[in-house]
Design a protein around this motif. Structure first.
Motif, short mmCIF file in Angstrom:
data_model
loop_
_atom_site.label_atom_id
_atom_site.label_comp_id
_atom_site.label_asym_id
_atom_site.label_seq_id
_atom_site.Cartn_x
_atom_site.Cartn_y
_atom_site.Cartn_z
N SER A 343 0.84 -1.22 0.00
CA SER A 343 0.00 0.00 0.00
C SER A 343 0.87 1.25 0.00
O SER A 343 0.55 2.28 -0.64
N GLY A 344 2.00 1.17 0.67
CA GLY A 344 2.89 2.33 0.67
C GLY A 344 3.49 2.55 -0.70
O GLY A 344 3.62 3.70 -1.16
N ARG A 345 3.83 1.52 -1.41
CA ARG A 345 4.39 1.68 -2.75
C ARG A 345 3.34 2.18 -3.70
O ARG A 345 3.61 2.99 -4.57
N VAL A 346 2.10 1.64 -3.48
CA VAL A 346 1.01 2.10 -4.37
C VAL A 346 0.80 3.58 -4.17
O VAL A 346 0.62 4.36 -5.13
N ALA A 347 0.78 4.02 -2.95
CA ALA A 347 0.57 5.44 -2.70
C ALA A 347 1.71 6.25 -3.28
O ALA A 347 1.52 7.35 -3.86
N GLY A 351 1.34 8.77 -6.90
CA GLY A 351 1.69 10.16 -7.05
C GLY A 351 2.78 10.33 -8.06
O GLY A 351 2.91 11.41 -8.67
N ARG A 352 3.57 9.35 -8.32
CA ARG A 352 4.71 9.48 -9.21
C ARG A 352 4.31 9.08 -10.61
O ARG A 352 4.68 9.79 -11.57
N HIS A 357 0.02 3.35 -14.55
CA HIS A 357 1.40 2.97 -14.75
C HIS A 357 1.50 1.49 -14.46
O HIS A 357 0.86 0.97 -13.56
N PRO A 358 2.31 0.80 -15.30
CA PRO A 358 2.40 -0.68 -15.09
C PRO A 358 2.89 -1.03 -13.70
O PRO A 358 2.42 -1.98 -13.13
N GLU A 359 3.76 -0.29 -13.23
CA GLU A 359 4.25 -0.61 -11.89
C GLU A 359 3.12 -0.43 -10.90
O GLU A 359 3.00 -1.18 -9.93
N MET A 360 2.29 0.64 -11.22
CA MET A 360 1.16 0.91 -10.36
C MET A 360 0.17 -0.23 -10.43
O MET A 360 -0.35 -0.69 -9.41
N LEU A 361 -0.07 -0.69 -11.59
CA LEU A 361 -1.01 -1.79 -11.78
C LEU A 361 -0.47 -3.07 -11.11
O LEU A 361 -1.18 -3.83 -10.49
N LYS A 362 0.85 -3.20 -11.34
CA LYS A 362 1.48 -4.38 -10.72
C LYS A 362 1.36 -4.32 -9.21
O LYS A 362 1.06 -5.32 -8.54
N GLU A 366 -0.71 -6.79 -6.84
CA GLU A 366 -0.04 -7.42 -5.70
C GLU A 366 -0.82 -7.16 -4.41
O GLU A 366 -0.98 -8.07 -3.55
N LEU A 367 -1.41 -5.94 -4.33
CA LEU A 367 -2.21 -5.61 -3.15
C LEU A 367 -3.48 -6.45 -3.10
O LEU A 367 -3.87 -6.96 -2.04
N GLN A 368 -4.09 -6.61 -4.27
CA GLN A 368 -5.30 -7.44 -4.33
C GLN A 368 -4.98 -8.90 -4.00
O GLN A 368 -5.76 -9.59 -3.34
N ASP A 369 -3.83 -9.30 -4.51
CA ASP A 369 -3.44 -10.69 -4.24
C ASP A 369 -3.24 -10.89 -2.73
O ASP A 369 -3.62 -11.93 -2.17
N ILE A 370 -2.65 -9.88 -2.09
CA ILE A 370 -2.46 -10.02 -0.61
C ILE A 370 -3.80 -10.05 0.10
O ILE A 370 -4.02 -10.84 1.02
N ASP A 371 -4.76 -9.17 -0.38
CA ASP A 371 -6.09 -9.17 0.25
C ASP A 371 -6.79 -10.52 0.06
O ASP A 371 -7.46 -11.03 0.97
N ALA A 372 -6.61 -11.05 -1.15
CA ALA A 372 -7.23 -12.37 -1.42
C ALA A 372 -6.63 -13.44 -0.49
O ALA A 372 -7.33 -14.31 0.05
#
Length: 763
Positions: A343-347, A351-352, A357-362, A366-372
């Motif tokens: 979540s910190g990287r996503v945030a 902003g960046r 952005h693919p990294e953002m999507l990635k 990854e965040l969704q995968d962790i929630d799952a």
């Protein structure tokens, strides 16, 4: 006696005349003879007793002297014997070494116990032990076989030796004979022993008499020692016997205890009643099951509560992250930590680089995968909670089932416990009894060797210095008393055995007959008795001897009141009573008075009148009866007195019945016409039957009895024979009376006063 005294005598005799009853067969009470017995049975008459003593004085003196001399000789010749005495005391005080109860208790302080111990001292068992301890069977004083026989014993021994000659000694010494010898020795010892209690104390005297002083003291002391030893041995034997019995009993009780306890254990095993720490395994198992069941129930409740809470949170819209197990799950905590980083990287990248952005999507993927993953992990946690609830419930059910099974087993065990308790009580009782016997055995074992006697020796016997027997002075005093007693006894016995008649009172009381008078013994009343009695009557007509026949004549005349007495039969029970002499003297005395008298000799066996008158007639009574001679031809006239005599010729003995014939009746009638007084000199009643025939024809029968000689029973037998034929017994006259001795016998009788009036006669 003078003629003026005759009426008084006649009246007295008339008043006393009575005839015995025909059916009288026994004398009146008081049949014991003699003045002594009369005094004892009748009223006490000291003078009569004195007279009996005086006339038996010589017999009494001889008897007393014989007894006294015998006692004196025996006392003088007796072997001196010495008596030694030991004293023992029953001691009620006992030493108590241990506190254990004795097997045989001490003797109680009771009077009867002391008396019992006195008798125990005289027991044959104790005497036998004394004999064995001192070898008294080898002492001639106590063993008669070791003494040299004397007197009758020597004669018996010689006779026995003759019969036992050739018999081996071992054959004579049989076990029975040996036992008899031992018994004789014991009897000899017991005969010398004397035991006595001193008053009411607990002291007992043990005395022993012996011919040797030292031996007497030795045996008395040995008796005391063996008595104490016997008491100790009795206690020791009782203790040993009790120990043996207790030991045997303990063996049986020990086996019984083992068997009972084995039965308990076998029953426990067979019924699954094994226990530990005081409880059975089933009880322990149920206790564990109860604890586990409670824990299982708590666990089920806890698991169900957690599952229900989680389900309520999820139903309320929670993502499950707030579920308690999720909060503590390390996986979820790790995933949450990764999500925070992502979540910190996503945030940062939002902003960046922007949202596309693919990294953002990635990072978003990854965040969704962790929630799952978190949701999957929460689902697994919920599923795990549900599984835990199922497991807890199954575990609870299993524990409840096991508890039910254990409770069923416990019920069965409880039913089996009833028998187990019985077996345990039996085992406990056996164990208790065994322990009590074991304790008593140990106590008894400790008492062996410390037994105490119930008595103790107070003083030992000392050697006596003076003989205890014979006591000469005492024996002489006793001999004097025995002599006096034997003298009195001899008097009583002599008086009781005196079966003869002595006085007029004896005749009247014992025979119930009339007393006619007494004919004295000529030597007792005449200074010169060389003349025969029949001659003395003529020579001394005024003498007391002649007066006796005149008195007899008077008594005969008045023996039947109101009827004349002309024909008199003189008889007796036995020969030698003085019938012929009395008949002749009576006839001569009567003839001298002017009476027409005839004496008829009716004794066909003796013809005593011929010998008395020293004549041998050729004609007599039988010739008159047969008609061979007339009465005038046969009668002999006594020239000196004028009396007529009808004797018997020498051939007078005949087997025919001459007195029962009509000729005899006619002759008696002729006698009564011609004579005033007819005397029939008859034979004795008991040996001759003719007398009874002749006595029935007489007006009266004069029965003669010899003074102090004729037995009373003989007279009574003659009376019975005469009573059967209806003869009238005029009375009894005593003949051959010793007038000098009568003064000692005839107290109350006229003869008793003979010394007072003898000078009245011209002898």
């Amino acid at each position: 006696m003078s003629d003026c005294d005759a009426p008084e005598q006649i009246n007295r005799n008339a008043m006393n005349v009575h005839t015995p009853s025909p059916d009288r067969t026994s004398p009146s009470p008081g049949s014991s003879t003699g003045a002594w017995t009369n005094a004892l049975l009748g009223e006490l008459d000291l003078r009569r007793l004195y007279m009996a003593f005086r006339r038996r004085l010589r017999l009494a003196a001889a008897s007393a002297l014989a007894v006294f001399v015998a006692v004196a000789v025996i006392s003088m010749q007796a072997t001196p014997k010495y008596t030694a005495t030991a004293n023992v005391m029953l001691d009620v005080r006992q030493e108590r070494v241990t506190n254990a109860q004795e097997v045989l208790s001490g003797l109680p302080a009771d009077s009867s116990v002391v008396d019992t111990e006195v008798e125990i001292l005289r027991s044959r068992q104790l005497a036998q032990r004394v004999v064995e301890a001192l070898n008294l069977d080898r002492d001639p004083e106590f063993n008669p076989r070791l003494r040299k026989p004397t007197g009758l014993a020597a004669v018996k021994g010689a006779i026995r030796g003759v019969f036992e000659r050739g018999v081996p000694a071992d054959a004579r010494e049989t076990p029975v004979e040996l036992q008899k010898q031992r018994d004789r020795v014991v009897d000899a010892v017991l005969s010398r022993l004397s035991t006595s209690r001193v008053g009411l104390t607990y002291v007992i005297n043990i005395g022993f008499e012996s011919e040797t002083p030292a031996k007497a003291a030795q045996i008395a002391n040995k008796y005391a020692e063996l008595y104490l030893l016997e008491q100790m041995e009795a206690k020791f034997e009782a203790t040993q016997q009790a120990s043996r019995w207790l030991n045997e009993r303990l063996e049986k009780l020990r086996a019984q205890v083992i068997a009972d306890e084995a039965a308990v254990q076998q029953y426990r095993i067979a019924n699954n009643l094994l226990s530990a720490s005081g409880a059975t395994l089933t009880e322990q198992e149920i206790s564990n099951y109860n604890q586990t069941l409670a824990q299982a129930r708590a666990q089920v409740a806890e698991d169900e509560a957690r599952l229900a809470t989680a389900r309520r949170q999820l139903a309320a819209g929670s993502t499950g992250e707030d579920v308690g197990e999720a909060l503590t799950s390390p996986v979820i905590q790790g995933l949450r930590a990764q999500r925070v980083q992502v979540s910190g990287r996503v945030a940062e990248m939002s902003g960046r680089y922007g949202e596309r952005h693919p990294e953002m999507l990635k990072a978003r993927r990854e965040l969704q995968d962790i929630d799952a993953q978190i949701q999957q992990e929460i689902g697994r946690i919920i599923s795990n909670l549900e599984a835990k609830v199922q497991v807890s419930r199954q575990r609870l059910a299993a524990i409840a089932g096991s508890l039910g099974s254990a409770r069923g087993a416990l019920a069965a065990n409880n039913r089996a416990t009833v028998r187990l308790n019985e077996l345990e009580r039996t085992a406990e009782a056996s164990r208790t009894l065994y322990e009590s016997y074991l304790n008593r055995y140990k106590e008894t074992s400790t008492q062996e060797g410390i037994e105490q006697s119930d008595a103790r020796i107070v003083s030992r016997a000392k050697i006596p210095t003076r003989p205890s027997s014979p006591k000469i002075g005492l024996n002489l005093a006793i001999g004097l008393l025995l002599g006096l007693g034997s003298g009195l006894g001899a008097i009583v016995l002599a008086e009781m055995l005196d079966a003869g008649l002595t006085t007029a009172k004896d005749v009247e009381r014992r025979l119930d007959a009339n007393y006619l008078g007494s004919i004295p013994l000529l030597s007792s009343v005449a200074e010169d008795s060389r003349l025969p009695p029949v001659e003395y009557v003529l020579a001394k007509p005024l003498s007391s001897f002649s007066e006796a026949f005149r008195n007899l004549k008077t008594s005969i005349q008045y023996s039947r009141l109101g009827e004349p007495v002309r024909i008199v039969a003189i008889t007796s029970a036995l020969p030698g009573e003085g019938k012929t002499t009395t008949a002749m003297c009576l006839a001569r005395a009567s003839a001298l008075q002017g009476v027409r008298v005839l004496v008829v000799d009716c004794d066909l066996h003796r013809r005593s009148m011929n010998r008395l008158m020293r004549t041998e007639p050729t004609r007599g009574l039988l010739e008159v009866l047969s008609g061979a001679a007339t009465l005038e031809q046969a009668v002999v006239v006594d020239e000196q007195s004028g009396a007529h005599l009808l004797p018997l010729a020498p051939s007078a003995l005949t087997p025919r019945d001459v007195f029962g014939t009509p000729a005899m009746d006619r002759l008696l009638t002729e006698f009564a016409v011609r004579y005033d007084f007819v005397v029939l000199d008859c034979a004795p009643v008991l040996p001759v039957a003719d007398v009874r025939v002749l006595a029935s024809k007489a007006d009266a029968v004069v029965f003669l009895a010899k003074w102090r000689k004729t037995p009373q029973h003989a007279i009574e037998a003659a009376f019975r024979l005469l009573a059967k034929i209806g003869a009238h017994i005029g009375g009894v006259a005593l003949t051959q009376v010793d007038m000098k001795a009568q003064t000692r016998y005839g107290y109350g009788d006229p003869g008793y006063y003979y010394a007072e009036y003898r000078k009245y006669y011209a002898d």
